[in-house]
Design a protein around this motif. Structure first.
Motif: not given
Length: 379
Positions: A222-251
């Motif tokens: 098993v691998v444990p959750q250690v922290m989380w980032y909570e959506w705070t908006g008063d409008f809905p937003f779907k966190f459907s997918y995610i990706s990293l971009d190392r071509t920006t500064t900063p990442d």
């Protein structure tokens, strides 16, 4: 005599006003860019129950490394002999209706050198349903050299001596240093610690057993959750997918929405800056992380997106039998379909070593990991 403001100042003020009035909760404007400041996540700091659990497993010699898991694969992917960079899951995973693959990331995301603890590989997220709701999530570590892999259950600390399974869709994953970021559709992003992989006993229950041991639905690790980032908006937003971009500064990380029809719901992509020294989002003194960029992207049924040097590649699913599609998009211009792919393409990730975008197909009986050269995705 009162001086008039310079024309440039007036134009700037008008521009700021226009930006301030662009609604974050719909895309019915000619200008499709949105204010990043309207998309805010709240950081919940490292879970204090994790060190206590870690001490239990470390004391019993049951704290293992990523390398240990890469070297302990109990399942086998198969390379397609006719198509480069294409691998099929083994029987039982390729056709199961119980678990569905969703997210993908790689050791090239985890560390810029491209390998992690000496290994080159993929990490893939899956979810399972109970009564129509996501009830559990797991990830698979795939050793790219041997194509052996093993599933690991995602858990969260329930007490200083117990844990439970994580009931999320796990639509996308991003491996960043020793952290694994998993989107939680309506709630934000959960972060797991790849330095805290625990070896548990056999058993169908999840968490602490009556005899003082631990089990996890039959999984070895098993691998444990250690922290989380909570959506705070008063409008809905779907966190459907995610990706990293190392071509920006900063990442930075890119998150986007899956919607069936942009005529009914806005479809947006949002970017947050990362602090690579801490493997966290950049936050203010109140622990709030404001996005640096947001945009309406009306690609229906988008399942994944990744940016490479300012160009964003987007996957779209159509059905279990119809070909999926990859779109190439530069913000401000149209999204152009540049490739047909296997049905059901999901999350996307980029490997700069091979200059490939990787994705995976989700539908039972037709499940693969496959890569596409970015040179083949130019309009």
């Amino acid at each position: 005599m009162k001086l008039l403001a310079p024309i440039t100042t007036l134009l700037y003020s008008a521009s700021v006003l226009a930006q301030d009035t662009r609604p974050p909760d719909n895309c019915d404007t000619e200008d499709k860019s949105r204010r990043g400041a309207d998309f805010v996540l709240r950081e919940h700091e490292y879970d204090p129950k994790v060190p206590a659990l870690r001490a239990i497993f470390a004391g019993e010699g049951r704290l293992v490394s990523v390398a240990d898991v890469f070297n302990d694969g109990n399942r086998q992917m198969t390379a397609d002999a006719t198509i480069e960079s294409t691998w099929r899951w083994q029987s039982g995973d390729v056709d199961t209706e119980t678990w569905v693959p969703q997210g993908i990331s790689t050791t090239a995301d985890a560390l810029d050198v491209g390998t992690y603890e000496g290994y080159d590989g993929f990490i893939v997220s899956w979810y399972t349903n109970t009564d129509g709701k996501a009830s559990s999530a797991r990830v698979s570590l795939v050793n790219k050299e041997t194509l052996k892999y093993r599933h690991i259950l995602l858990v969260y600390p329930h007490a200083e001596d117990d844990f439970r399974e994580v009931p999320i869709h796990a639509g996308g994953v991003m491996w960043y240093g020793n952290t694994l970021w998993v989107v939680d559709t309506d709630n934000g992003i959960r972060v797991f610690d790849m330095d805290n992989i625990w070896h548990v006993d056999q058993g169908d229950a999840v968490g602490k057993n009556g005899n003082g041991g631990y089990s996890a639905r039959g999984y070895k690790y098993v691998v444990p959750q250690v922290m989380w980032y909570e959506w705070t908006g008063d409008f809905p937003f779907k966190f459907s997918y995610i990706s990293l971009d190392r071509t920006t500064t900063p990442d930075s990380l890119l998150v986007g929405e899956y919607r069936e029809d942009s005529a009914d719901h806005p479809i947006r992509q949002v970017r947050w800056d990362l602090d690579y020294t801490m493997r966290t989002l950049k936050t203010n003194v109140d622990g709030l992380a404001s996005a640096t960029w947001a945009y309406c992207v009306n690609v229906d049924r988008a399942q994944g997106a990744v940016q490479v040097d300012g160009t964003i590649y987007i996957s779209r699913s159509n059905s279990a039998v119809r070909a999926g599609e990859i779109f190439t998009w530069t913000p401000g211009g149209p999204a152009v379909k540049t490739q047909d792919v296997r049905p059901g393409p999901e999350d996307l990730t980029y490997d700069k070593r091979t200059k490939e975008v990787f994705t995976l197909s989700e539908h039972a009986g037709n499940r693969y990991i496959f890569g596409i050269k970015v040179s083949e995705l130019q309009p």
